[in-house]
Design a protein around this motif. Structure first.
Motif, PDB file in Angstrom:
ATOM      1  N   GLN A 142       3.660  90.074  26.505  1.00  0.00           N
ATOM      2  CA  GLN A 142       3.429  90.953  25.353  1.00  0.00           C
ATOM      3  C   GLN A 142       4.708  91.131  24.530  1.00  0.00           C
ATOM      4  OE1 GLN A 142       1.889  94.490  27.218  1.00  0.00           O
ATOM      5  NE2 GLN A 142      -0.173  93.667  27.386  1.00  0.00           N
ATOM      6  N   TYR A 143       5.814  91.373  25.206  1.00  0.00           N
ATOM      7  CA  TYR A 143       7.089  91.546  24.494  1.00  0.00           C
ATOM      8  C   TYR A 143       7.477  90.284  23.734  1.00  0.00           C
ATOM      9  CZ  TYR A 143       7.993  96.055  26.699  1.00  0.00           C
ATOM     10  OH  TYR A 143       7.926  97.369  27.098  1.00  0.00           O
ATOM     11  N   SER A 144       7.194  89.136  24.315  1.00  0.00           N
ATOM     12  CA  SER A 144       7.534  87.878  23.652  1.00  0.00           C
ATOM     13  C   SER A 144       6.617  87.600  22.467  1.00  0.00           C
ATOM     14  CB  SER A 144       7.465  86.718  24.647  1.00  0.00           C
ATOM     15  OG  SER A 144       7.769  85.505  23.990  1.00  0.00           O
ATOM     16  N   SER A 145       5.318  87.699  22.687  1.00  0.00           N
ATOM     17  CA  SER A 145       4.365  87.301  21.639  1.00  0.00           C
ATOM     18  C   SER A 145       4.208  88.339  20.537  1.00  0.00           C
ATOM     19  CB  SER A 145       3.005  86.985  22.249  1.00  0.00           C
ATOM     20  OG  SER A 145       2.422  88.146  22.797  1.00  0.00           O
ATOM     21  N   MET A 146       4.310  89.610  20.868  1.00  0.00           N
ATOM     22  CA  MET A 146       4.068  90.648  19.867  1.00  0.00           C
ATOM     23  C   MET A 146       5.351  91.184  19.236  1.00  0.00           C
ATOM     24  SD  MET A 146       0.987  92.459  22.048  1.00  0.00           S
ATOM     25  CE  MET A 146       1.017  94.002  21.204  1.00  0.00           C
ATOM     26  N   MET A 147       6.420  91.225  20.009  1.00  0.00           N
ATOM     27  CA  MET A 147       7.662  91.809  19.508  1.00  0.00           C
ATOM     28  C   MET A 147       8.765  90.766  19.325  1.00  0.00           C
ATOM     29  SD  MET A 147       7.559  95.387  21.624  1.00  0.00           S
ATOM     30  CE  MET A 147       8.941  96.106  20.753  1.00  0.00           C
ATOM     31  N   HIS A 148       8.490  89.534  19.724  1.00  0.00           N
ATOM     32  CA  HIS A 148       9.429  88.417  19.538  1.00  0.00           C
ATOM     33  C   HIS A 148      10.812  88.721  20.121  1.00  0.00           C
ATOM     34  CE1 HIS A 148       6.262  86.905  17.011  1.00  0.00           C
ATOM     35  NE2 HIS A 148       6.311  87.998  16.290  1.00  0.00           N
ATOM     36  N   MET A 149      10.824  89.218  21.341  1.00  0.00           N
ATOM     37  CA  MET A 149      12.077  89.602  21.974  1.00  0.00           C
ATOM     38  C   MET A 149      12.777  88.417  22.623  1.00  0.00           C
ATOM     39  SD  MET A 149      10.943  93.285  23.608  1.00  0.00           S
ATOM     40  CE  MET A 149      12.573  93.743  24.195  1.00  0.00           C
ATOM     41  N   SER A 150      14.075  88.576  22.828  1.00  0.00           N
ATOM     42  CA  SER A 150      14.894  87.576  23.519  1.00  0.00           C
ATOM     43  C   SER A 150      14.654  87.665  25.022  1.00  0.00           C
ATOM     44  CB  SER A 150      16.376  87.837  23.232  1.00  0.00           C
ATOM     45  OG  SER A 150      16.782  89.073  23.817  1.00  0.00           O
ATOM     46  N   LYS A 151      15.103  86.634  25.722  1.00  0.00           N
ATOM     47  CA  LYS A 151      14.982  86.620  27.185  1.00  0.00           C
ATOM     48  C   LYS A 151      15.702  87.830  27.793  1.00  0.00           C
ATOM     49  CE  LYS A 151      15.388  82.737  29.529  1.00  0.00           C
ATOM     50  NZ  LYS A 151      15.928  81.560  30.242  1.00  0.00           N
ATOM     51  N   GLN A 152      16.942  88.073  27.357  1.00  0.00           N
ATOM     52  CA  GLN A 152      17.703  89.207  27.895  1.00  0.00           C
ATOM     53  C   GLN A 152      17.071  90.530  27.482  1.00  0.00           C
ATOM     54  OE1 GLN A 152      20.465  88.903  30.062  1.00  0.00           O
ATOM     55  NE2 GLN A 152      19.869  91.035  30.368  1.00  0.00           N
ATOM     56  N   GLY A 153      16.565  90.597  26.269  1.00  0.00           N
ATOM     57  CA  GLY A 153      15.910  91.809  25.792  1.00  0.00           C
ATOM     58  C   GLY A 153      14.670  92.141  26.607  1.00  0.00           C
ATOM     59  N   ILE A 154      13.895  91.115  26.917  1.00  0.00           N
ATOM     60  CA  ILE A 154      12.692  91.316  27.737  1.00  0.00           C
ATOM     61  C   ILE A 154      13.076  91.785  29.136  1.00  0.00           C
ATOM     62  CG2 ILE A 154      10.727  90.172  28.844  1.00  0.00           C
ATOM     63  CD1 ILE A 154      10.610  88.338  26.326  1.00  0.00           C
TER      64      ILE A 154
END
Length: 124
Positions: free
Chosen positions: A37-49
């Motif tokens: 969800q964080y990747s697909s909806m918020m486009h977060m980085s690996k470290q951010g996730i």
């Protein structure tokens, strides 16, 4: 005949349930779902996730569950960085260098330098 068809369906369903029994702990699967969800909806980085998954103010997953999620997440971090860069460009009218800094900042998006470079180089 109806009775036998019904009982064979029941057996198939119960067999199916046994075959799909999870070997991965529920916490790990939940962390992976959140990471997606964080990747697909918020486009977060690996470290951010990872940080969001383990944060005491965020999801509060164990470090092991968060690492499992990161290791099994199929994400294109270059594309995530580009999506974030486009947001900064269109919504905040930031310069390319300010975007690059925000993308790589440890208090910002936490993308790698390579991911930030990709994003800035692909802005229109």
């Amino acid at each position: 005949k109806k009775g036998s068809a019904k009982s064979s369906q029941s057996r198939a369903v119960s067999t199916q349930k046994k075959e799909t029994a999870p070997s991965v702990p529920t916490e790990y699967r939940s962390a992976l779902t959140k990471a997606k969800q964080y990747s697909s909806m918020m486009h977060m980085s690996k470290q951010g996730i990872y940080d969001q998954l383990t944060s005491e103010y965020g999801e509060k997953f164990s470090a092991e569950a968060a690492q499992y999620a990161i290791d099994h997440l199929k994400a294109d971090y270059n594309q995530n960085a580009l999506a974030k860069a486009k947001d900064y460009q269109s919504q905040m009218n930031m310069s390319p260098e300010a975007i690059r800094s925000q993308l790589t900042s440890s208090s910002g998006e936490k993308f790698t330098q390579s991911e930030a470079d990709y994003a800035v180089n692909h802005l229109k």
